[in-house]
Design a protein around this motif. Structure first.
Motif, PDB file in Angstrom:
ATOM      1  N   ASN A   1       6.859  -3.030   3.161  1.00  0.00           N
ATOM      2  CA  ASN A   1       7.108  -3.973   2.068  1.00  0.00           C
ATOM      3  C   ASN A   1       5.981  -4.978   1.872  1.00  0.00           C
ATOM      4  OD1 ASN A   1       9.617  -2.788   1.569  1.00  0.00           O
ATOM      5  ND2 ASN A   1      10.700  -4.175   2.945  1.00  0.00           N
ATOM      6  N   PHE A   2       5.267  -5.293   2.950  1.00  0.00           N
ATOM      7  CA  PHE A   2       4.193  -6.300   2.877  1.00  0.00           C
ATOM      8  C   PHE A   2       2.952  -5.778   3.613  1.00  0.00           C
ATOM      9  CE2 PHE A   2       8.339  -8.365   2.989  1.00  0.00           C
ATOM     10  CZ  PHE A   2       8.323  -9.088   1.813  1.00  0.00           C
ATOM     11  N   PRO A   3       2.309  -4.745   3.081  1.00  0.00           N
ATOM     12  CA  PRO A   3       1.195  -4.094   3.784  1.00  0.00           C
ATOM     13  C   PRO A   3      -0.008  -5.009   4.009  1.00  0.00           C
ATOM     14  CG  PRO A   3       1.369  -3.303   1.510  1.00  0.00           C
ATOM     15  CD  PRO A   3       2.588  -4.113   1.769  1.00  0.00           C
ATOM     16  N   LYS A   4      -0.120  -6.089   3.250  1.00  0.00           N
ATOM     17  CA  LYS A   4      -1.247  -7.004   3.404  1.00  0.00           C
ATOM     18  C   LYS A   4      -0.931  -8.186   4.325  1.00  0.00           C
ATOM     19  CE  LYS A   4      -3.955  -4.743   0.620  1.00  0.00           C
ATOM     20  NZ  LYS A   4      -5.124  -4.018   1.184  1.00  0.00           N
ATOM     21  N   TRP A   5       0.205  -8.135   4.990  1.00  0.00           N
ATOM     22  CA  TRP A   5       0.597  -9.170   5.957  1.00  0.00           C
ATOM     23  C   TRP A   5       0.164  -8.689   7.339  1.00  0.00           C
ATOM     24  CZ3 TRP A   5       6.370 -10.832   7.029  1.00  0.00           C
ATOM     25  CH2 TRP A   5       6.362 -11.961   7.864  1.00  0.00           C
ATOM     26  N   SER A   6      -0.789  -9.388   7.916  1.00  0.00           N
ATOM     27  CA  SER A   6      -1.424  -8.925   9.147  1.00  0.00           C
ATOM     28  C   SER A   6      -0.518  -9.014  10.380  1.00  0.00           C
ATOM     29  CB  SER A   6      -2.705  -9.742   9.390  1.00  0.00           C
ATOM     30  OG  SER A   6      -3.350  -9.327  10.567  1.00  0.00           O
ATOM     31  N   CYS A   7       0.276 -10.058  10.471  1.00  0.00           N
ATOM     32  CA  CYS A   7       1.022 -10.323  11.711  1.00  0.00           C
ATOM     33  C   CYS A   7       1.982  -9.207  12.120  1.00  0.00           C
ATOM     34  CB  CYS A   7       1.746 -11.654  11.607  1.00  0.00           C
ATOM     35  SG  CYS A   7       0.622 -13.072  11.577  1.00  0.00           S
ATOM     36  N   PRO A   8       2.781  -8.643  11.205  1.00  0.00           N
ATOM     37  CA  PRO A   8       3.645  -7.537  11.641  1.00  0.00           C
ATOM     38  C   PRO A   8       2.860  -6.334  12.170  1.00  0.00           C
ATOM     39  CG  PRO A   8       4.435  -8.443   9.568  1.00  0.00           C
ATOM     40  CD  PRO A   8       3.106  -9.059   9.829  1.00  0.00           C
ATOM     41  N   TRP A   9       1.688  -6.078  11.598  1.00  0.00           N
ATOM     42  CA  TRP A   9       0.845  -4.998  12.121  1.00  0.00           C
ATOM     43  C   TRP A   9       0.415  -5.314  13.552  1.00  0.00           C
ATOM     44  CZ3 TRP A   9       0.686  -0.483   9.843  1.00  0.00           C
ATOM     45  CH2 TRP A   9       0.790  -0.373   8.449  1.00  0.00           C
ATOM     46  N   ARG A  10      -0.024  -6.545  13.770  1.00  0.00           N
ATOM     47  CA  ARG A  10      -0.505  -6.937  15.095  1.00  0.00           C
ATOM     48  C   ARG A  10       0.625  -6.877  16.126  1.00  0.00           C
ATOM     49  NH1 ARG A  10       0.118  -9.563  19.572  1.00  0.00           N
ATOM     50  NH2 ARG A  10       0.719 -11.500  18.541  1.00  0.00           N
ATOM     51  N   HIS A  11       1.787  -7.389  15.742  1.00  0.00           N
ATOM     52  CA  HIS A  11       2.915  -7.408  16.683  1.00  0.00           C
ATOM     53  C   HIS A  11       3.429  -5.990  16.956  1.00  0.00           C
ATOM     54  CE1 HIS A  11       3.967 -11.849  16.928  1.00  0.00           C
ATOM     55  NE2 HIS A  11       2.909 -11.793  16.142  1.00  0.00           N
ATOM     56  N   LYS A  12       3.403  -5.139  15.941  1.00  0.00           N
ATOM     57  CA  LYS A  12       3.779  -3.748  16.182  1.00  0.00           C
ATOM     58  C   LYS A  12       2.803  -3.113  17.173  1.00  0.00           C
ATOM     59  CE  LYS A  12       3.378  -0.406  13.017  1.00  0.00           C
ATOM     60  NZ  LYS A  12       3.730   0.449  11.843  1.00  0.00           N
ATOM     61  N   GLY A  13       1.541  -3.426  17.017  1.00  0.00           N
ATOM     62  CA  GLY A  13       0.553  -2.928  17.968  1.00  0.00           C
ATOM     63  C   GLY A  13       0.847  -3.400  19.380  1.00  0.00           C
TER      64      GLY A  13
END
Length: 218
Positions: A117-129
């Motif tokens: 839903n928010f592909p340009k939001w960095s934090c969820p990507w980082r936390h998923k990593g």
């Protein structure tokens, strides 16, 4: 029998044993247990807080731990049941809490939704990593963390995380490159999730690993 059931069984055996010896210190908890309404919760917490300086302080600590564990689980269940009704920020915070308590797969499910839903939001990507790293799914962790950097170039802790992932993959030179590039953004990232000591220790470890690998190959 799962871990929570075992804890509950041991606890209630202890309650029974103390009860047989005439202790009244469990009565307030049992009232809360029978009816865990807000009023009984407040009464129980206040009562056992008052006992923390007395002869039964360890019993009070035990009771408070059980009360807070029960309340924690109750609220976590509500959040899970009402997940689709939560605001975006609350979903992210809930996923972070799941990550913190080691429920990695559940947290990733929410991060996936946020990524979509928010592909340009960095934090969820980082936390998923981070969740994937803790699951030792290093390749997927690397992909998610790189994505966090792609959508926010100055995401300092994402670079540090990428360095840790690549260290786990044995890619020491690439790990060092990621860390050193991240250091150029350390002043612009205000989240302060990683201490200078942690970064320095990682940097030194990578230098030693690179030297050790180089000596082996020579």
């Amino acid at each position: 029998m799962n871990r929570n059931q075992i804890i509950a069984l041991v606890f209630f055996i202890a309650v029974s044993l103390f009860g047989q010896h005439g202790s009244n210190d469990f009565e307030v908890y049992m009232n809360y247990q029978k009816e865990p309404a807000t009023g009984n919760l407040i009464k129980a917490v206040e009562y056992y807080n008052e006992q923390l300086e007395g002869n039964t302080k360890y019993t009070a600590h035990l009771m408070l731990a059980n009360i807070f564990q029960k309340e924690f689980q109750k609220n976590m269940n509500i959040l899970q049941e009402e997940l689709d009704s939560l605001s975006t920020g609350t979903q992210f915070s809930y996923a972070n809490l799941l990550l913190e308590i080691g429920q990695f797969e559940k947290s990733i499910t929410i991060y996936d939704k946020l990524n979509e839903n928010f592909p340009k939001w960095s934090c969820p990507w980082r936390h998923k990593g981070e969740a994937l790293l803790k699951m030792e799914s290093y390749e997927k962790a690397e992909v998610a963390t790189i994505k966090a950097i792609e959508v926010r170039e100055d995401h300092f802790d994402a670079y540090v995380q990428l360095a840790r992932i690549r260290k786990s993959l044995g890619k020491y030179n690439e790990a060092l490159q990621a860390l050193e590039k991240g250091l150029s953004y350390s002043e612009s990232d205000t989240e302060e999730e990683i201490s200078n000591e942690e970064v320095e220790a990682l940097h030194n470890e990578l230098l030693k690993l690179i030297e050790k690998t180089s000596n082996k190959n020579n």
